[in-house]
Design a protein around this motif. Structure first.
Motif, PDB file in Angstrom:
ATOM      1  N   LEU A  33     -16.711   0.316  40.060  1.00  0.00           N
ATOM      2  CA  LEU A  33     -17.164  -0.369  41.273  1.00  0.00           C
ATOM      3  C   LEU A  33     -18.324   0.391  41.919  1.00  0.00           C
ATOM      4  CD1 LEU A  33     -16.501  -2.869  42.947  1.00  0.00           C
ATOM      5  CD2 LEU A  33     -14.950  -1.471  44.314  1.00  0.00           C
ATOM      6  N   LEU A  34     -18.242   1.700  41.938  1.00  0.00           N
ATOM      7  CA  LEU A  34     -19.339   2.524  42.455  1.00  0.00           C
ATOM      8  C   LEU A  34     -20.594   2.341  41.601  1.00  0.00           C
ATOM      9  CD1 LEU A  34     -17.487   5.874  43.284  1.00  0.00           C
ATOM     10  CD2 LEU A  34     -18.558   4.332  44.934  1.00  0.00           C
ATOM     11  N   ARG A  35     -20.400   2.319  40.305  1.00  0.00           N
ATOM     12  CA  ARG A  35     -21.526   2.171  39.373  1.00  0.00           C
ATOM     13  C   ARG A  35     -22.251   0.847  39.594  1.00  0.00           C
ATOM     14  NH1 ARG A  35     -20.104   0.625  33.375  1.00  0.00           N
ATOM     15  NH2 ARG A  35     -19.661  -1.274  34.573  1.00  0.00           N
ATOM     16  N   VAL A  94     -29.049  10.535  40.323  1.00  0.00           N
ATOM     17  CA  VAL A  94     -28.123   9.461  39.964  1.00  0.00           C
ATOM     18  C   VAL A  94     -27.512   9.746  38.597  1.00  0.00           C
ATOM     19  CG1 VAL A  94     -29.354   7.721  41.307  1.00  0.00           C
ATOM     20  CG2 VAL A  94     -29.974   8.096  38.928  1.00  0.00           C
ATOM     21  N   PHE A  95     -26.357   9.154  38.351  1.00  0.00           N
ATOM     22  CA  PHE A  95     -25.712   9.294  37.053  1.00  0.00           C
ATOM     23  C   PHE A  95     -26.429   8.423  36.026  1.00  0.00           C
ATOM     24  CE2 PHE A  95     -22.001  10.725  39.510  1.00  0.00           C
ATOM     25  CZ  PHE A  95     -21.604  11.806  38.732  1.00  0.00           C
ATOM     26  N   GLU A  96     -26.720   8.994  34.885  1.00  0.00           N
ATOM     27  CA  GLU A  96     -27.275   8.202  33.799  1.00  0.00           C
ATOM     28  C   GLU A  96     -26.133   7.433  33.128  1.00  0.00           C
ATOM     29  OE1 GLU A  96     -30.385   7.881  33.270  1.00  0.00           O
ATOM     30  OE2 GLU A  96     -31.085   9.465  34.624  1.00  0.00           O
ATOM     31  N   LYS A  97     -26.489   6.421  32.364  1.00  0.00           N
ATOM     32  CA  LYS A  97     -25.486   5.570  31.730  1.00  0.00           C
ATOM     33  C   LYS A  97     -24.546   6.375  30.842  1.00  0.00           C
ATOM     34  CE  LYS A  97     -25.051   1.281  29.086  1.00  0.00           C
ATOM     35  NZ  LYS A  97     -25.791   0.178  28.400  1.00  0.00           N
ATOM     36  N   ASP A  98     -25.106   7.306  30.074  1.00  0.00           N
ATOM     37  CA  ASP A  98     -24.276   8.116  29.173  1.00  0.00           C
ATOM     38  C   ASP A  98     -23.291   8.988  29.944  1.00  0.00           C
ATOM     39  OD1 ASP A  98     -25.549   7.014  27.040  1.00  0.00           O
ATOM     40  OD2 ASP A  98     -26.888   8.710  26.667  1.00  0.00           O
ATOM     41  N   ALA A  99     -23.735   9.508  31.100  1.00  0.00           N
ATOM     42  CA  ALA A  99     -22.858  10.365  31.902  1.00  0.00           C
ATOM     43  C   ALA A  99     -21.677   9.558  32.445  1.00  0.00           C
ATOM     44  CB  ALA A  99     -23.645  10.988  33.052  1.00  0.00           C
ATOM     45  N   THR A 100     -21.965   8.349  32.943  1.00  0.00           N
ATOM     46  CA  THR A 100     -20.897   7.491  33.450  1.00  0.00           C
ATOM     47  C   THR A 100     -19.924   7.131  32.332  1.00  0.00           C
ATOM     48  OG1 THR A 100     -22.476   6.537  35.015  1.00  0.00           O
ATOM     49  CG2 THR A 100     -20.414   5.360  34.697  1.00  0.00           C
TER      50      THR A 100
END
Length: 241
Positions: A171-173, A138-144
């Motif tokens: 929206l995906l997040r 999954v994407f980490e917060k920093d990556a997003t």
């Protein structure tokens, strides 16, 4: 995937799936799995192809593969043909999850065939390959955050794409909806005021998902921009240039 004399039954199977209301994607997945098994394994007698030689991941490259007389009648298919096909795919490096998927596609076909032709089902009581669950990355917060901060293309068109893409990513997040679910959204499916979207998932199942105020603002910004689009009359939520 030229299934030759085995093709008519595959076509009938697809017709049954469509008559039962199965999605075109499901019908295609099942038929391709069956046609592939027929064309590359049954009709060739399980003999290795260039693909097997190129991608064989088995430690013993000279290990014998199971071969047999070419099968041109579905009634002659036996368990050894199915098991040797799965072994063949595994030697090519396919993961157990992929083998499991292929197994289940063939399983549905042979279940239908046994009922349709009143013949024994070679896959009866045959167990599918075991799949060991793997953690989904999954994407980490920093990556997003870094993705959202990436600069858009210059000019009005670049700015428009940036507004749309930001709304999509947020929206995906927030919701974790599938890519296909997101792509299938219509304007009427999304309520910025209620901060929720009506999603159509697998098998036509529908559900509501909630999103944050931050995402609601991003969607509202996109909808204002979308209203100026030359194809704003279309029902689809996401419009490209």
């Amino acid at each position: 995937m030229a299934a030759g004399p085995l093709k008519p039954h595959v076509d009938s199977f697809v017709l049954t799936l469509r008559a039962a209301g199965r999605s075109e994607r499901t019908a295609t997945m099942y038929s391709e799995a069956v046609r592939w098994f027929a064309a590359e394994h049954l009709l060739t007698g399980g003999r290795p192809s260039d693909i097997d030689v190129r991608y064989d991941t088995a430690p013993d490259k000279s290990a014998d593969m199971v071969t047999f007389e070419p099968v041109r009648d579905w009634e002659l298919v036996a368990r050894v043909h199915i098991r040797s096909w799965l072994v063949r795919l595994r030697r090519r490096g396919h993961k157990d999850s992929y083998l499991n998927n292929q197994f289940r596609c063939l399983q549905q076909f042979f279940k239908w065939l046994a009922e349709e032709e009143e013949i024994p089902n070679p896959m009866r009581k045959l167990k599918p390959p075991t799949v060991v669950p793997e953690p989904v990355p999954v994407f980490e917060k920093d990556a997003t955050k870094r993705i959202l901060e990436m600069p858009g293309t210059r000019g009005a068109r670049g700015k428009a794409c940036k507004v749309r893409d930001t709304a999509i990513i947020m929206l995906l997040r927030d919701t974790g909806m599938r890519r296909q679910e997101l792509a299938g959204l219509t304007v009427d499916d999304v309520s910025v005021a209620d901060r929720r979207a009506l999603v159509t998932g697998k098998g036509g199942k529908r559900r509501f998902v909630k999103f944050t105020f931050e995402t609601a603002k991003a969607l509202d910004r996109y909808l204002r921009q979308r209203a100026k689009h030359s194809h704003a009359h279309l029902p689809h939520l996401w419009l490209a240039q």
